[in-house]
Design an enzyme around this catalytic site. Structure first.
Site: not given
Length: 554
Positions: A177, A457
């Site tokens: 990603r 996150d």
């Protein structure tokens, strides 16, 4: 071969030519080669103007939403794509047929090895929300992937030896990603502006590893974050086509799964798959970022105020609608519909609390399986067996054949009223506590942070910030005290939390809570609203030198 000039390209860091992770001899110099730079500079020069235009379009939409002149809906101009039942995504790619358990994490060397050794099918290596984009984190992430793909990632620390459990060809499929379209990499300038971070991350990984991954029989594969429009997916598709042509591999070799983690993208799922067609490997429910985006885009509308974060769950009306539409859309088009993150981590010193947390994970995965997802995410290797136990009940590598019958309308996707939802003082405290802890760690270079037995996150801190902005802006009344949420109240509680967290910090006066609070304060007072915390904080972790590196010596 295309001739690419590196004139007016400035690399504002020293290129380390010494190996850092012995016995591997790979250095940063092996990643930042002249030919690799030419490749990413070509991509940047070709596509950066379009990238900037698409980012401006996001703000055009926001202004229309704020004025009340526009409400999010399915696009009339793409109705023909949605209504055409004949088109499909591509045949499933090797290594991406069974994705029942995916693990995620930043590209730190030890975490990369632990993830590849986990009992999972695929591993999303994350340069985005679970990584703080310091230069070392980003460039050594590339070194680590380069070594993993070549079976030379093993290394020792004074405490532990880290080794892959066999050949990487037989380990989980790697999916990378890159950072989102909104981010830039300020250590490398092209034509007097920082290079797109998306192109930097994608380009270096693809250039060095695509052909090696093809030899392994699985890759190169990507996860694409934070998109808000199908034309942003088309931009990625254009990048993929040029990249594959440049190194001489067939178009369609790349596969990309798109995270549907913004509210506008939920109205364009079919168009996003369509734009990536030959490169599509499905969609994923990015739950926390989706909540963040929902608040962000609807923040100025008093009809869409969300309650305390723990009351916004996957069964909340707007979340349930988004999940059901995603699964139906993906399976009708023959691609994977991936479930969301289980952020829990083992609670080693409290067996009862640990059992409760693991039961919550199991129930969440059962809900995803029953809805029709083809697999799901975990943040920790210890959760992989739970996910495996649930998804083995599919009886097949995926359940793309299952097309759930449901009709999800635009109104369903915007149904943010949560029955019995409450906003309380504890909700403010929780948002400030989690937001400050995450931002402080991020400023120290860590983007994957254990907080309250969850692996958090950037999406977590974003939800904290947006909720507080929204509550202050609309002056909501607290259920527990009857008090109105004001800038003064959030600032008072912020100061209390900073003092408490600073005192408790094992870093003593070296902690960064005061710095985090400096950036947090105007946002949670409702005085300003930044598109992303990560871009707001980014300059604090940039470490450039005044004199650019001589590129002729690379």
């Amino acid at each position: 071969m295309v001739k690419v000039s590196l004139d007016n390209v400035k690399l504002l860091v020293d290129v380390d030519k010494e190996p850092f992770f012995k016995p591997s001899s790979t250095t940063v110099g092996d990643i930042l080669t002249k030919d690799a730079l030419e490749f990413i500079v070509l991509l940047h020069r070709t596509f950066n103007n379009k990238r900037k235009q698409l980012l401006e379009n996001r703000q055009v939409v926001q202004k229309k939403l704020d004025s009340g002149s526009y409400h999010l809906d399915f696009l009339p101009e793409t109705a023909n794509i949605r209504n055409d039942p004949t088109w499909q995504g591509p045949i499933l790619a090797p290594g991406l047929i069974n994705r029942s358990t995916e693990i995620t994490g930043p590209p730190l060397r030890n975490m990369l090895i632990n993830a590849l050794n986990a009992p999972v099918n695929t591993y999303m290596t994350d340069f985005e929300d679970s990584a703080s984009p310091t230069w070392n984190n980003m460039v050594y992430g590339q070194v680590n992937l380069y070594d993993a793909i070549r079976n030379q990632i093993d290394f020792d620390t004074p405490r532990k030896s880290y080794k892959l459990n066999g050949n990487v060809a037989n380990l989980p499929t790697i999916i990378v990603r890159p950072r989102g379209w909104h981010m830039v990499e300020k250590h490398l300038y092209v034509d007097d502006e920082p290079i797109s971070a998306s192109i930097f991350d994608f380009g270096l990984y693809f250039y060095h590893n695509a052909k090696e991954l093809i030899k392994l029989g699985k890759g190169p594969y990507f996860y694409l974050p934070k998109m808000e429009h199908h034309l942003e997916a088309k931009l990625w598709n254009d990048v993929f086509c040029v990249a594959q042509d440049y190194i001489g591999i067939p178009r369609g070799t790349i596969r990309a799964t798109v995270l549907i983690e913004t509210l506008p993208a939920a109205f364009q799922m079919e168009e996003i798959i369509y734009q990536l067609r030959q490169h599509s490997s499905g969609l994923n429910c990015g739950r926390w970022d989706y909540i963040f985006s929902t608040i962000k885009r609807l923040r100025n509308d008093p009809n869409h105020i969300l309650p305390n974060r723990d009351q916004v769950t996957m069964t909340s009306p707007f979340m349930d609608a988004y999940v059901k539409r995603l699964i139906n859309t993906c399976h009708r088009r023959g691609v994977h519909a991936m479930g969301g993150m289980a952020a829990q981590i083992p609670i080693k010193d409290d067996p009862a609390a640990n059992e409760k947390a693991m039961t919550k994970v199991r129930n969440d995965k059962i809900r995803e399986l029953t809805n029709g997802h083809d697999g799901s995410w975990v943040a920790h290797p210890a959760l992989a067996p739970i996910c495996n136990e649930v998804f083995i009940n599919m009886g097949t590598p995926n359940q793309i054949y299952f097309i759930p019958e449901n009709v999800v309308t635009a109104a369903n996707l915007l149904e943010t009223k949560i029955p019995n939802g409450e906003i309380t003082t504890e909700g403010i405290v929780q948002n400030l506590d989690i937001g400050l802890q995450y931002m402080e760690a991020w400023l120290r270079g860590s983007g994957c942070v254990p907080i309250n037995n969850l692996m958090e996150d950037a999406a977590t801190a974003e939800v904290s910030r947006c909720q507080l902005y929204q509550w202050v802006k609309h002056g909501v009344t607290l259920k527990d005290t009857g008090e109105k949420v004001t800038p003064e109240l959030t600032e008072k509680i912020l100061k209390e939390q900073v003092e408490r967290l600073s005192k408790a910090s094992p870093l003593g006066d070296k902690n960064k809570f005061a710095l985090a609070a400096k950036y947090f304060l105007p946002e949670i007072r409702g005085e300003k609203f930044s598109e992303f915390l990560t871009t707001l904080l980014y300059d604090e972790i940039v470490s450039t030198k005044a004199t650019p590196t001589d590129l002729s010596k690379l």
